[in-house]
Design a protein around this motif. Structure first.
Motif, PDB file in Angstrom:
ATOM      1  N   ASP A  38      45.998  43.684  30.010  1.00  0.00           N
ATOM      2  CA  ASP A  38      47.394  44.036  29.718  1.00  0.00           C
ATOM      3  C   ASP A  38      47.913  43.270  28.494  1.00  0.00           C
ATOM      4  O   ASP A  38      48.681  43.811  27.689  1.00  0.00           O
ATOM      5  CB  ASP A  38      48.286  43.749  30.927  1.00  0.00           C
ATOM      6  CG  ASP A  38      48.058  44.738  32.067  1.00  0.00           C
ATOM      7  OD1 ASP A  38      47.268  45.685  31.889  1.00  0.00           O
ATOM      8  OD2 ASP A  38      48.672  44.542  33.138  1.00  0.00           O
ATOM      9  N   ALA A  74      49.324  45.134  25.335  1.00  0.00           N
ATOM     10  CA  ALA A  74      50.737  44.912  25.011  1.00  0.00           C
ATOM     11  C   ALA A  74      50.949  44.792  23.494  1.00  0.00           C
ATOM     12  O   ALA A  74      52.075  44.895  23.010  1.00  0.00           O
ATOM     13  CB  ALA A  74      51.251  43.655  25.705  1.00  0.00           C
ATOM     14  N   LEU A 112      49.457  50.029  27.175  1.00  0.00           N
ATOM     15  CA  LEU A 112      49.781  49.211  28.350  1.00  0.00           C
ATOM     16  C   LEU A 112      50.268  50.115  29.480  1.00  0.00           C
ATOM     17  O   LEU A 112      49.837  49.996  30.633  1.00  0.00           O
ATOM     18  CB  LEU A 112      50.855  48.178  28.000  1.00  0.00           C
ATOM     19  CG  LEU A 112      51.365  47.315  29.162  1.00  0.00           C
ATOM     20  CD1 LEU A 112      50.234  46.471  29.759  1.00  0.00           C
ATOM     21  CD2 LEU A 112      52.514  46.421  28.705  1.00  0.00           C
TER      22      LEU A 112
END
Length: 199
Positions: free
Chosen positions: A15, A19, A36
Motif C-alpha cells: 500500500d 500510495a 492503492l
C-alpha cells in the motif's frame, strides 16, 4: 479470522508503494491514489469470493497492479502487438516488485515463487489459485470499472471485451458476476456479451 502480522506488514508495504501513484480516482467525493484503491478492492473481493484463500493468493491479489504507473502504456507501440507486449512486461514487472517487498518482509522462497507464478497468470484454467485470481480481477473490473469503461467505447467493442472477460472466468466466477450490484444497463450489456459468446 484475523490477519497475520507478516501478511499485514506485506500489505502495508504494498500500500505504501501504491500510495505514490500520481493518478487519482475519486469515490464519494474522496480522492485516492488509483492503484492503492484497486489493491484494496482486490483484497475485499477476494475475501468475499474465496474466504479461505492461501497466503500466496492474498499477497498476489494485493500486489496485482503494484506500481503499474511506472510502466506506461504509451511507452509501447499503440497497436495490438504493442498492447500485448506491454501486458506481458507488466506481469513480470509486478512479479519482481512484489518479490522484492516479500523478501524484505522475510517470506520463504516457496511463497515468493508462488506469488510470482500467480502474478504472471501461469497455468490459467489449470491452476486453481491462478483461476481464482483471474476471477477476482474480472469481478473487480465488472463491479468498479466496467460502467465508466463502457461509457467511453461503442457497444460492439464493449461486448467483444466482455465476451473475452467472461471466457476467462470459472463457472463460480461467472455466477458471482451475475450477482453483482450494478446498474440494469450494465447487466443488459453483460447479458448481450454472454449471448454473443454462446452463438
Amino acid at each position: 479470522m484475523g490477519i497475520s502480522p507478516k501478511l499485514q506488514q506485506a500489505f502495508d508495504l504494498f500500500d505504501e508503494a501504491n500510495a505514490r501513484d500520481p493518478n487519482i480516482e475519486e469515490v464519494n467525493g474522496k480522492a485516492y491514489p488509483k492503484e492503492l484503491l484497486y489493491a484494496q478492492r482486490m483484497t475485499e473481493t477476494l475475501d468475499d469470493f474465496e474466504p479461505n484463500a492461501s497466503m500466496a493468493l492474498k499477497l498476489a491479489a494485493r500486489s496485482q497492479h503494484i506500481c503499474r504507473w511506472e510502466v506506461p502504456r504509451n511507452t509501447y507501440e499503440m497497436d495490438r502487438v504493442g498492447y500485448l507486449k506491454w501486458r506481458q512486461e507488466l506481469k513480470k514487472f509486478h512479479a519482481e516488485k512484489a518479490a522484492g517487498i516479500l523478501q524484505e518482509v522475510g517470506f520463504t522462497n516457496e511463497t515468493i515463487d508462488q506469488v510470482q507464478l500467480l502474478l504472471q497468470k501461469k497455468q490459467l484454467k489449470k491452476n486453481k489459485e491462478t483461476q481464482t485470481l483471474e476471477d477476482v480481477i474480472c469481478l473487480v473490473f465488472l463491479k468498479h470499472y466496467f460502467e465508466p469503461f463502457a461509457e467511453k467505447h461503442e457497444e460492439k467493442k464493449v461486448i467483444d471485451i466482455l465476451g473475452k472477460t467472461w471466457k476467462k472466468m470459472s463457472t463460480k466466477g461467472q455466477s458471482a458476476a451475475l450477482k453483482l450490484t450494478i446498474s440494469r444497463k450494465a447487466k443488459n450489456v453483460i447479458q448481450k456479451a454472454i449471448d454473443h459468446g454462446a452463438e
